[in-house]
Structure formats: structure tokens, C-alpha cells
Write an enzyme that holds these catalytic residues in place. Structure first.
Site, PDB file in Angstrom:
ATOM      1  CE  LYS A  88      -2.401   1.790   3.748  1.00  0.00           C
ATOM      2  NZ  LYS A  88      -3.401   1.469   4.759  1.00  0.00           N
ATOM      3  CG  HIS A 216      -4.976   4.134  10.989  1.00  0.00           C
ATOM      4  ND1 HIS A 216      -4.953   5.469  10.628  1.00  0.00           N
ATOM      5  CD2 HIS A 216      -3.912   3.574  10.348  1.00  0.00           C
ATOM      6  CE1 HIS A 216      -3.939   5.687   9.808  1.00  0.00           C
ATOM      7  NE2 HIS A 216      -3.287   4.557   9.631  1.00  0.00           N
ATOM      8  CD  GLU A 287      -1.575  -1.170  12.532  1.00  0.00           C
ATOM      9  OE1 GLU A 287      -2.286  -0.398  11.850  1.00  0.00           O
ATOM     10  OE2 GLU A 287      -2.010  -2.184  13.075  1.00  0.00           O
ATOM     11  CG  ASP A 372      -9.610  11.994 -17.384  1.00  0.00           C
ATOM     12  OD1 ASP A 372     -10.192  13.098 -17.286  1.00  0.00           O
ATOM     13  OD2 ASP A 372     -10.030  10.965 -16.842  1.00  0.00           O
TER      14      ASP A 372
END
Ligand SMILES: *Cc1c(COP(=O)(O)O)cnc(C)c1O
Length: 422
Positions: A88, A216, A287, A372
Site C-alpha cells: 500500500k 487508526h 503501524e 483526461d
């Protein structure tokens, strides 16, 4: 380069110009117009030092989550190596290895992330499977591989754990939210406070192994009060657990830290932990993702096209437009995912290709390469000279949520060349 010691910034520019020269001499063939990244191994010990000094009793588990992808990296000569996976925040195996060597553990959110970390030879006891809503296949894989800790935030997840890995250690992820965070994870995860007691009772009935609480407060957070609130709520859940006979030991304070305000955020968190958990013999873990990874990469993009518009009287106040070789479908997806703001540095030409640049203030909007119109990297950037086609723009702090979140939309590659300085 002589014998004089270069500053890290000078050393970085040397690497960049070396590579630009290689590109201009055609050494990379089809890569001559490709953006590239420079990795900084020296930034990791710096960030780790800051973490250890502000949060000495919180063991970091580097945060990640993802899907398979391969990556090009520069090795000797022009060879490219194919790597199998991404994560991630940043899946770069050099980054993961360095963190591993510094004693940082790993937060994985998917089967492939667990596989990647295990393939690096890292012991499963150093992995937390920190996704509260995961597929059964991943849960079974984690358990078979020896991962012993995961999170949950709902009752159905408990049934799944009971059926597939009843011995797994569990952290109850509670709702927490800094409303000002760049990404509000509380919209998707975290048990609402009024549900925690019911969840603990269900876990008791199923004879599951509750070891503590996680939260979190959101990625890119800025309100230390959000930490204080979450820590207090976590303590309430510890007390609920104790009344039900659980022996909770672990408080996982999640991620959310960023470079710019790390010390005040960590300071507020530490005071809250001291006040609220001082009387308990608890183990703390974290984390962090962005905090460690962001400074790891600098990105360098090339201007591939330009539209001057200030010559028209009607558009005098509209900045000229630059088109570069990477955009929001590539490494700049945080522009739309979290309203990211980018401030590139215009690298001076060393060999003055295309004649001298006009001096003086020049304003530009910067656009990505796709067709785009949402592919807008920066609404307005001010440089101290003109920028021309072929010029290079340098973006620091591009190590988090960049390469791993890029796509191949419109046929533009998401395989990035990474240069490792040492
Ligand atoms: C994304 C995530 C992280 C990392 O968050 P950062 O804000 O990058 O520090 C940590 N834990 C979990 C469960 C996550 O989803």
C-alpha cells in the site's frame, strides 16, 4: 566528482543529472521520456531515530496493503530486474529490507503482502495482519504461515476467525477519527464505541483469544486530540475486557503520522499513553506507513508539451500549461485521493539544450500525460524562469502512496525506474 564531500541534496542532484545524461544519450531506448525515482536510504535511519526518540516504547510495524505489480530497478548497467509485488504505502524491497534491518516489524493487509514479507525471510511473528475485514482465503493463508495476530471490528469477522483459525490472537479495532486527516479511515473501519462490549462478549462465548485494542486515527492526521480520545476509549475497552475475564496486553496505536508534524503528534500521543495506560503493564505497537516511506523517494518528471496562453489578452491571468510524463493516474493519485499539493523544483539545464530560458517569474499549471482533464497535478506553480519542453521537474517526498497506487490508464506505463544511490 572530486574529493569534496557532497551534501545529500548535492549527491541527489548528481545522481539525477547522471541519469538524465544517460537518457539524453539514448542509453535507455524507449525510456528516454520516462519519469524516474531516486531512493534515499539515509532518510530511513533518520525517521527511525525520530520515532524511537519520541515513542521509545512503541514498536513500529511498517504499514502496507496492496496488489501484485512489478517494478523496474536500476542495477549494474542497463539491466532491469522484475520484482513480484507491491504494498500500500511502498513495496520497494530495498525499503522493506532496510526497515527489517532496523528492527521495524510489518503490518500486512492482504495475502500477497504477507507472502512478500515472508519471501524476504522475515519471521511470521513479526507480522500483524492488520485488516479488520478480510477474505477467508487470506485469513487461512496467514494462519497456515504462522502469523499470530490480526484485527477485527465486527461480529461476523469473529465467526470467520472461529471457523478458520480459532487460535489467532485478536485486537479489537475501535472507531477513531481525526476529522482533518487526509484519509479518514473511520468512515470504513473501527467498531463504534457502543458495540465494543457486545463484541467482547461474543468473543468470550466463542472462546477466542482477545489480546488488545487497535485504532487508526486516519492517514496524514494533524490533531493530537484525536490520539488522546482514541487512547482513552481504548482504555475503556481494556476495562470492559478485564471485567469479562480477558487479559488484554497490547495497544496498537496505528499510523497516521506525517513528516511535517511528527513531533507534536507523537508528543501528544505519548502523554496520553502515560496518563491513561501508566498503571497497566501493556505493550505498545504502531503501524506507521507514510512517515517512514514519504521521504524515501524523490521523483523526476520531464516536460513533454507546453501551451502558452498569456499572449491572449483575455487569458492574461491564466497560467501557461505544462504537460509532464506522469500524472494522477500514475504517481500523483494523491492529488485526487487526498487533495495532495505538489511543489516541484525546476532543475536547471546543465548543457543549455534549446537555448537560454527567459528569466523572471513564470506561472504554470502542470498536467499529466493522459487525455483526461482530471489529470491535473498542480493548479498553479511559480518558477523563477521559463520552463521549456524537455526540462525536468523534481518532486521531493514521493515515497508514500505513489508507485504502488499507479495505473496503466491510457496506455501509460506504471513500471518506474528507481535509482538507488548507495
Ligand atoms: C494505511 C494503514 C496504515 C498506514 O497508515 P499511514 O497513515 O500511512 O501511517 C497502518 N495501519 C492500517 C490498518 C492501515 O490501513
Amino acid at each position: 566528482m572530486g574529493s569534496m564531500r557532497m551534501s545529500p541534496a548535492e549527491a541527489e542532484n548528481e545522481l539525477i543529472y547522471q541519469h538524465i545524461m544517460d537518457l539524453e544519450q539514448g542509453r535507455y531506448d524507449t525510456f528516454s521520456d520516462a519519469p524516474f525515482l531516486v531512493a534515499h536510504s539515509t532518510k530511513l535511519p533518520e525517521q527511525n531515530e525520530r520515532w524511537r526518540s519520541c515513542l521509545p516504547n512503541v514498536q513500529p510495524y511498517y504499514g502496507q496493503s496492496s496488489y501484485p505489480k512489478f517494478r523496474l530497478e536500476r542495477t549494474v548497467d542497463t539491466e532491469f530486474t522484475r520484482l513480484s509485488l507491491a504494498v500500500k504505502c511502498n513495496s520497494d524491497v530495498h525499503l522493506l529490507r532496510s526497515l527489517h534491518n532496523m528492527g521495524v516489524n510489518f503490518d500486512c493487509a492482504s495475502l500477497e503482502e504477507i507472502r512478500l514479507v515472508l519471501e524476504l525471510g522475515i519471521d511470521p511473528s513479526r507480522i500483524i495482519f492488520a485488516h479488520p475485514c478480510k477474505p477467508v482465503s487470506a485469513l487461512e493463508f496467514a494462519s497456515q504461515q504462522g502469523v499470530q495476530l490480526t484485527t477485527f471490528d465486527n461480529g461476523d469477522e469473529l465467526d470467520k476467525v472461529k471457523a478458520h483459525c480459532p487460535k489467532m490472537g485478536l485486537l479489537l479495532r475501535i472507531f477513531a477519527q481525526d476529522g482533518g486527516a487526509k484519509v479518514c479511515l473511520g468512515d470504513k473501519f473501527g467498531a463504534p464505541w457502543e458495540t465494543t462490549n457486545g463484541l467482547l462478549k461474543k468473543a468470550k462465548r466463542l472462546q477466542l483469544n482477545i489480546l488488545g485494542v487497535s485504532f487508526h486515527i486516519g492517514s496524514g492526521a494533524s490533531d493530537p486530540q484525536a490520539f488522546a480520545t482514541a487512547v482513552k476509549q481504548a482504555r475503556c475497552v481494556f476495562d470492559e475486557g478485564a471485567r469479562l475475564g480477558f487479559n488484554m496486553k497490547i495497544l496498537d496505536i496505528g499510523g497516521g503520522f506525517q513528516d511535517s508534524n511528527f513531533e507534536p503528534m507523537a508528543g501528544g500521543l505519548r502523554r496520553a499513553m502515560d496518563q491513561v495506560f501508566g498503571d497497566l503493564d501493556a505493550t505498545f505497537m504502531g503501524e506507521p506507513g507514510r512517515f517512514y516511506a514519504a521521504p524515501y523517494y524523490t521523483m523526476v518528471c520531464r516536460v513533454i508539451s507546453r501551451r502558452e496562453q498569456s499572449c491572449h489578452a483575455a487569458s492574461r491571468h491564466v497560467p501557461d500549461m505544462l504537460y509532464q510524463n506522469d500524472g494522477v493516474y500514475g504517481c500523483f493519485s494523491s492529488k485526487w485521493a487526498e487533495s495532495g499539493v505538489f511543489a516541484p523544483i525546476h532543475l536547471p539545464q546543465r548543457r543549455n539544450i534549446g537555448g537560454p530560458r527567459q528569466k523572471g517569474t513564470h506561472r504554470y499549471s502542470i498536467w499529466g500525460p493522459t487525455c483526461d482533464s482530471v489529470d491535473l497535478v498542480a493548479d498553479e506553480v511559480v518558477f523563477s524562469s521559463e520552463v521549456r519542453i524537455g526540462d525536468w521537474l523534481k518532486y521531493p517526498d514521493m515515497g508514500a502512496y505513489t508507485t504502488c497506487a499507479s495505473s496503466q490508464f491510457n496506455g501509460f506505463s506504471n513500471r518506474y525506474l528507481v535509482i538507488y544511490g548507495d
